[in-house]
Design a protein around this motif. Structure first.
Motif, PDB file in Angstrom:
ATOM      1  N   GLU B  23     -96.930 -33.527   4.622  1.00 56.14           N
ATOM      2  CA  GLU B  23     -97.871 -34.371   3.881  1.00 56.14           C
ATOM      3  C   GLU B  23     -98.578 -33.263   3.003  1.00 56.14           C
ATOM      4  O   GLU B  23     -99.235 -32.355   3.543  1.00 56.14           O
ATOM      5  CB  GLU B  23     -98.929 -35.084   4.687  1.00 56.14           C
ATOM      6  CG  GLU B  23     -98.157 -36.163   5.630  1.00 56.14           C
ATOM      7  CD  GLU B  23     -98.972 -36.473   6.886  1.00 56.14           C
ATOM      8  OE1 GLU B  23     -98.328 -37.131   7.516  1.00 56.14           O
ATOM      9  OE2 GLU B  23    -100.060 -36.186   6.953  1.00 56.14           O
ATOM     10  N   VAL B  27     -93.720 -32.095  -4.881  1.00 58.27           N
ATOM     11  CA  VAL B  27     -92.562 -32.843  -5.220  1.00 58.27           C
ATOM     12  C   VAL B  27     -92.101 -32.373  -6.368  1.00 58.27           C
ATOM     13  O   VAL B  27     -92.815 -32.596  -7.364  1.00 58.27           O
ATOM     14  CB  VAL B  27     -92.418 -34.498  -5.025  1.00 58.27           C
ATOM     15  CG1 VAL B  27     -91.425 -35.079  -5.334  1.00 58.27           C
ATOM     16  CG2 VAL B  27     -92.777 -34.765  -3.748  1.00 58.27           C
ATOM     17  N   ILE B  38     -96.034 -35.267  -1.592  1.00 60.21           N
ATOM     18  CA  ILE B  38     -95.818 -36.286  -0.491  1.00 60.21           C
ATOM     19  C   ILE B  38     -97.472 -36.682   0.005  1.00 60.21           C
ATOM     20  O   ILE B  38     -97.913 -35.535   0.622  1.00 60.21           O
ATOM     21  CB  ILE B  38     -95.120 -35.828   0.631  1.00 60.21           C
ATOM     22  CG1 ILE B  38     -93.648 -35.572   0.077  1.00 60.21           C
ATOM     23  CG2 ILE B  38     -94.890 -36.744   1.804  1.00 60.21           C
ATOM     24  CD1 ILE B  38     -92.381 -35.133   0.988  1.00 60.21           C
ATOM     25  N   ALA B  53     -90.971 -41.551   2.888  1.00 60.67           N
ATOM     26  CA  ALA B  53     -91.976 -40.758   2.282  1.00 60.67           C
ATOM     27  C   ALA B  53     -92.724 -41.323   1.188  1.00 60.67           C
ATOM     28  O   ALA B  53     -92.083 -42.031   0.538  1.00 60.67           O
ATOM     29  CB  ALA B  53     -91.356 -39.180   2.057  1.00 60.67           C
ATOM     30  N   MET B  55     -94.705 -41.068  -1.616  1.00 63.50           N
ATOM     31  CA  MET B  55     -94.980 -40.095  -2.690  1.00 63.50           C
ATOM     32  C   MET B  55     -96.203 -40.480  -3.397  1.00 63.50           C
ATOM     33  O   MET B  55     -96.374 -41.901  -3.644  1.00 63.50           O
ATOM     34  CB  MET B  55     -93.789 -40.048  -3.800  1.00 63.50           C
ATOM     35  CG  MET B  55     -92.466 -40.235  -2.851  1.00 63.50           C
ATOM     36  SD  MET B  55     -91.989 -38.752  -1.892  1.00 63.50           S
ATOM     37  CE  MET B  55     -91.859 -37.772  -3.330  1.00 63.50           C
ATOM     38  N   TRP B  72     -86.646 -41.544   3.053  1.00 62.87           N
ATOM     39  CA  TRP B  72     -86.374 -40.089   3.483  1.00 62.87           C
ATOM     40  C   TRP B  72     -85.217 -39.366   3.106  1.00 62.87           C
ATOM     41  O   TRP B  72     -85.129 -38.415   2.623  1.00 62.87           O
ATOM     42  CB  TRP B  72     -86.747 -40.007   4.763  1.00 62.87           C
ATOM     43  CG  TRP B  72     -86.746 -38.484   5.497  1.00 62.87           C
ATOM     44  CD1 TRP B  72     -85.533 -38.121   5.981  1.00 62.87           C
ATOM     45  CD2 TRP B  72     -87.736 -37.766   5.407  1.00 62.87           C
ATOM     46  NE1 TRP B  72     -86.018 -36.459   6.329  1.00 62.87           N
ATOM     47  CE2 TRP B  72     -87.250 -36.283   6.072  1.00 62.87           C
ATOM     48  CE3 TRP B  72     -89.017 -37.938   4.795  1.00 62.87           C
ATOM     49  CZ2 TRP B  72     -88.126 -35.437   5.901  1.00 62.87           C
ATOM     50  CZ3 TRP B  72     -89.926 -36.605   4.949  1.00 62.87           C
ATOM     51  CH2 TRP B  72     -89.375 -35.376   5.511  1.00 62.87           C
ATOM     52  N   TYR B  84     -90.159 -30.723  -2.192  1.00 64.77           N
ATOM     53  CA  TYR B  84     -89.089 -31.757  -2.250  1.00 64.77           C
ATOM     54  C   TYR B  84     -88.687 -32.108  -3.533  1.00 64.77           C
ATOM     55  O   TYR B  84     -89.323 -32.072  -4.440  1.00 64.77           O
ATOM     56  CB  TYR B  84     -89.387 -32.856  -1.378  1.00 64.77           C
ATOM     57  CG  TYR B  84     -89.829 -32.472   0.145  1.00 64.77           C
ATOM     58  CD1 TYR B  84     -88.439 -32.606   1.054  1.00 64.77           C
ATOM     59  CD2 TYR B  84     -90.892 -31.964   0.574  1.00 64.77           C
ATOM     60  CE1 TYR B  84     -88.710 -32.395   2.350  1.00 64.77           C
ATOM     61  CE2 TYR B  84     -90.982 -31.778   1.938  1.00 64.77           C
ATOM     62  CZ  TYR B  84     -90.088 -31.913   2.855  1.00 64.77           C
ATOM     63  OH  TYR B  84     -90.317 -31.682   4.126  1.00 64.77           O
TER      64      TYR B  84
END
Lengths: 133, 133
Positions: B23, B27, B38, B53, B55, B72, B84
């Motif tokens: 968290e 991204v 996230i 997830a 976003m 995910w 990510y």
């Protein structure tokens, strides 16, 4: 017939839960006493599987704030109380593997299998070490 | 040979990650630009499996703060960047299912299967709706 509050009925119907709601959720013993809270989760990066709930028992165990990773499957969600029940007594929790906060990152690192063996061995009565650890 | 910094080598060796580290993680798009973070996770209560997830793309998509639940398995962890990668372009993200923050709780409620169908249908090119939703 008991009338559920809106929060309770939401909880009981919820198949998925937000991570932000799990973290901070209270943890009870079987007698229904609040003994701590879920502080964090340990998640398998590739699959997204929650391996451990990281519990904090604060002063309850008389050992200052330490963190107990507990296999996710051990926790039971208590709809009425809006938290999780740990089926262990105080002595069992005190003897369980626990760590300082700064040690928690190592839990998922190169030694994750050793951590897993130690933790699942301790909670062995509740199920074997999963094959993926 | 490239010398990894300590943070990078920790990341690359980590099989498990703390929820609190997921968290807030940045991204990126495929070009390596930061497009959001996230914000939360949506976890199947019984099994502990992370389904989505959640976003947040903030101002990036020009639609204010909305929340995009993304399966995910779509996310790739980028060790070097410590975040990510979402393999979608801006138009694809803008057209993807997104919600206000207060709608996110409903995602796991009695209509979870409808949410799941809509979301997995949209991301269908990346894999089918899993049998457990």
């Amino acid at each position: 017939m008991i009338q559920l509050s809106s929060a309770e009925s939401v909880d009981s119907e919820h198949r998925l839960i937000l991570g932000s709601r799990v973290e901070g959720a209270p943890v009870f013993n079987r007698a229904g006493e609040t003994i701590g809270h879920i502080d964090d989760l340990s998640i398998e990066r590739l699959t997204g599987r929650t391996v451990y709930a990281i519990m904090s028992f604060g002063g309850f165990l008389g050992i200052g704030e330490k963190f107990h990773p507990i296999p996710w499957g051990l926790l039971e969600y208590d709809v009425e109380r809006g938290g999780y029940v740990v089926p262990l007594d105080k002595a069992e929790l005190k003897g369980a593997p626990h760590y300082e906060r700064e040690e928690l990152v190592a839990l998922g690192g190169p030694s994750h299998a050793q951590f897993g063996e130690r933790i699942y061995d301790y909670y062995g009565a509740y199920g074997p070490l999963p094959p993926y650890l």
